[in-house]
Write an enzyme that holds these catalytic residues in place. Structure first.
Site, short mmCIF file in Angstrom:
data_model
loop_
_atom_site.label_atom_id
_atom_site.label_comp_id
_atom_site.label_asym_id
_atom_site.label_seq_id
_atom_site.Cartn_x
_atom_site.Cartn_y
_atom_site.Cartn_z
N SER A 153 3.76 27.94 -19.08
CA SER A 153 3.42 27.06 -17.93
C SER A 153 3.34 27.85 -16.75
O SER A 153 2.19 28.60 -16.50
CB SER A 153 4.48 26.01 -17.74
OG SER A 153 4.16 24.99 -16.91
N ASP A 171 -1.79 17.59 -23.78
CA ASP A 171 -0.87 17.97 -22.69
C ASP A 171 -1.23 17.28 -21.63
O ASP A 171 -2.42 17.47 -21.04
CB ASP A 171 -1.09 19.32 -22.67
CG ASP A 171 -0.03 20.20 -21.81
OD1 ASP A 171 0.31 19.55 -20.47
OD2 ASP A 171 0.34 21.42 -21.83
N HIS A 205 3.05 19.14 -23.44
CA HIS A 205 3.26 20.09 -22.95
C HIS A 205 4.34 21.12 -23.36
O HIS A 205 4.82 22.09 -22.84
CB HIS A 205 3.63 20.12 -21.26
CG HIS A 205 3.42 21.01 -20.12
ND1 HIS A 205 2.27 21.80 -20.21
CD2 HIS A 205 4.35 21.86 -19.63
CE1 HIS A 205 2.35 22.62 -19.48
NE2 HIS A 205 3.77 22.94 -18.92
#
Length: 208
Positions: free
Chosen positions: A104, A154, A185
């Site tokens: 991320s 996502d 995610h």
């Protein structure tokens, strides 16, 4: 010293061994990916910095003004600071290979450093990156090999932007793989298996 640019975890493996840099996601810290890193690259040294930006108490590596809206000046600051941090540890550890893995926000700072310094990393695993801008590559041919992992649903990193990132990387001459899952995610087992295969294959080639 640049090696102290960030609060970090360091587990040295000594000269001539691979060195793996780990970059946590928003709200994580230098411990978030340690177990995963040790499993994916056994025997490698590990350097894991903590982001130096706080977003309502959550650690990040650079500032943003909204989801997917980056403070590009702060990203530039963070990229330069992180590049110096990594280079200093590489100089001190003298590894056989320089590896990176980020999730991320951590994947985003890792990607930004590889854009700025395309010969610094030998291999990089970008897990759920979000790169909403066209990279400006630094000097020299792109040496880094990439594995990008992503979820097709996502909500933070749209599929089209992941695909576009893959195109940016291959157009720059980088060997690039993308591993998808059908979720969002979160990190799923097929991603970690793909990352393990990717790093093992790379390190096996280095050892030969």
């Amino acid at each position: 010293m640049a090696t102290d640019n960030y609060v970090h975890h360091l587990a040295s493996a000594g000269p001539g061994k691979p060195l793996l840099f780990l970059f946590h996601g928003t709200g994580g810290d230098e411990r978030q990916l340690l177990q995963l890193g040790a499993e994916l690259a056994p025997g490698a040294g590990i350097v894991s910095p903590r982001g130096d930006v706080s977003e309502q108490g959550a650690a990040r590596f650079f500032r943003r003004t909204g989801e997917g809206v980056y403070d590009m000046d702060d990203l530039a600051r963070a990229t330069g600071r992180m590049r110096d941090f990594i280079a200093a540890h590489v100089q001190r550890e003298k590894p056989s290979a320089v590896l990176g893995l980020g999730y991320s926000n951590g994947a985003n700072i890792l990607a930004s450093v590889t854009f700025a310094a395309p010969q610094l990393f030998d291999a990089a695993v970008l897990m759920h990156p979000l790169i909403p801008f066209a990279p400006v590559w630094g000097e020299g041919a792109v040496r880094t090999r990439f594995l990008v992992t992503a979820g097709r649903k996502d909500p933070i990193c749209p599929e089209r932007l992941t695909t576009r990132l893959g195109d940016y990387l291959t157009e720059a001459g980088a060997e690039t793989e993308i591993e998808w899952h059908e979720g969002g995610h979160e990190i799923r087992p097929n991603e970690t298996l793909a990352a393990g295969r990717f790093l093992h294959s790379f390190l096996k080639g280095v050892e030969q």
